[in-house]
Design a protein around this motif. Structure first.
Motif, PDB file in Angstrom:
ATOM      1  N   THR A 150     122.166  16.251  50.544  1.00 21.61           N
ATOM      2  CA  THR A 150     123.351  16.686  49.983  1.00 21.61           C
ATOM      3  C   THR A 150     124.300  17.085  50.865  1.00 21.61           C
ATOM      4  N   PRO A 151     125.692  16.941  50.670  1.00 19.65           N
ATOM      5  CA  PRO A 151     126.583  17.582  51.767  1.00 19.65           C
ATOM      6  C   PRO A 151     126.314  19.126  52.015  1.00 19.65           C
ATOM      7  N   ASP A 152     126.401  19.483  53.465  1.00 24.88           N
ATOM      8  CA  ASP A 152     126.136  20.735  53.917  1.00 24.88           C
ATOM      9  C   ASP A 152     124.880  21.359  53.528  1.00 24.88           C
ATOM     10  N   ALA A 153     123.773  20.321  53.235  1.00 20.08           N
ATOM     11  CA  ALA A 153     122.675  21.052  52.881  1.00 20.08           C
ATOM     12  C   ALA A 153     122.058  21.816  53.889  1.00 20.08           C
ATOM     13  N   ALA A 154     122.218  21.449  55.269  1.00 26.29           N
ATOM     14  CA  ALA A 154     121.614  22.027  56.306  1.00 26.29           C
ATOM     15  C   ALA A 154     122.331  23.303  56.848  1.00 26.29           C
TER      16      ALA A 154
END
Length: 307
Positions: A150-154
């Motif tokens: 998912t976007p920006d999971a990190a």
């Protein structure tokens, strides 16, 4: 097989040293360091399958537990720290070169899964290692950065880790999480159906591969460094040793299939080969003889030609 210890900084790294049949201490033998996957231990695939198989081919082998894990020392416990994992390899070489029966010009490494990624990074910077092989080698940093895709999971994960570190700095107890679900039931409840995750649970949590030195424990507050780690960083510049990559052709979420191609493409090595075991998944190449047999045969030919 002999249980041995060698130093990484101030603590002991635990290892199993295997000697070939009809071992003669007056001879000089090639040696191969065998590195276990993320969350694994020396008694599982790296030792029981690959070190054992290569020893039968005439090699001295050294399968070790990562620092902070298994029977090895290092505090805090259950830490997955890429820099320390890479240093473990250099310390393993330090140990081998003290053994009179090891030919220091014929030392190789083989790493399985995340151990393969760490082995690649170690080989780039320790040219006492003369040949590198990976079996379903995976880039742990890449896997951490992708998270759940998912976007920006990190970024979300790093913010949570930061909050936990702050809490621990103020006196809170460390949080220990797991690498994978603790059972098939937990996996099903979480809705995780990918083949790599399903087979990881089957390997690590059942009689198939379960071992007390692989307890599925991970220190959450120690994870930041992994997000910025690239196991293949500078492979196109520093990785010049002969390279053998072994992967299966059944891809899964852990990404060893594409990581194998990436390492092959990026490596500067003049002698390199990518061997795809047909019909094999990531975990088939941990312990299933139908697939580990061809892998060991290819590894045997590779090391015979390059050590």
């Amino acid at each position: 097989m002999e249980s041995v210890r060698f130093k990484n900084r101030t603590w002991d790294v635990a290892a199993d040293l295997r000697l070939p049949e009809d071992f003669d201490p007056a001879r000089k033998y090639p040696a191969i360091i065998c590195a276990h996957p993320i969350s694994s231990c020396k008694e599982q695939t790296a030792g029981a399958v690959y070190a054992e198989g290569l020893t039968k081919l005439g090699y001295v082998t050294l399968a070790f537990d990562a620092s902070h894990q298994g029977e090895s020392g290092g505090e805090p416990r259950f830490l997955e720290d890429p820099a320390t994992r890479v240093e473990d390899f250099r310390c393993a070489v330090d140990h081998l070169v003290t053994l009179d029966y090891v030919d220091e010009e014929r030392i190789g490494v083989v790493g399985v899964c995340g151990g393969g990624g760490y082995a690649a990074q170690a080989t780039m910077t320790d040219h006492r290692i003369k040949a590198l092989a990976t079996v379903v080698g995976a880039n742990y940093g890449r896997l951490m950065r992708e998270g759940d895709l998912t976007p920006d999971a990190a970024i979300t994960a790093l913010e949570a880790i930061g909050r936990q570190r702050t809490a621990e700095a103020r006196g809170a107890e460390p949080v220990t999480t797991g690498y994978i679900p603790g059972s098939a039931e937990e996996r099903a409840q979480a809705g995780l159906t990918d083949i790599d995750i399903a087979e990881a649970v089957d390997y690590y949590t059942t009689e198939r591969g379960q071992h007390p030195n692989s307890p599925n424990k991970l220190r959450f507050s120690g994870l930041e460094a992994a997000f910025a780690f690239d196991a293949f960083h500078l492979a196109e510049v520093l990785l010049t040793q002969p390279l053998q990559i072994v992967i299966g052709d059944v891809p899964g979420a852990f990404g060893s299939y594409r990581d194998g191609f990436e390492l092959f493409d990026r490596a500067r090595s003049a002698k390199k080969d990518l061997f795809v075991v047909q019909g094999a998944s990531h975990y088939d190449l941990y312990d299933q003889p139908k697939f580990t047999g061809p892998a060991l045969e290819r590894l045997g030919s590779f090391f015979a030609a390059n050590l």
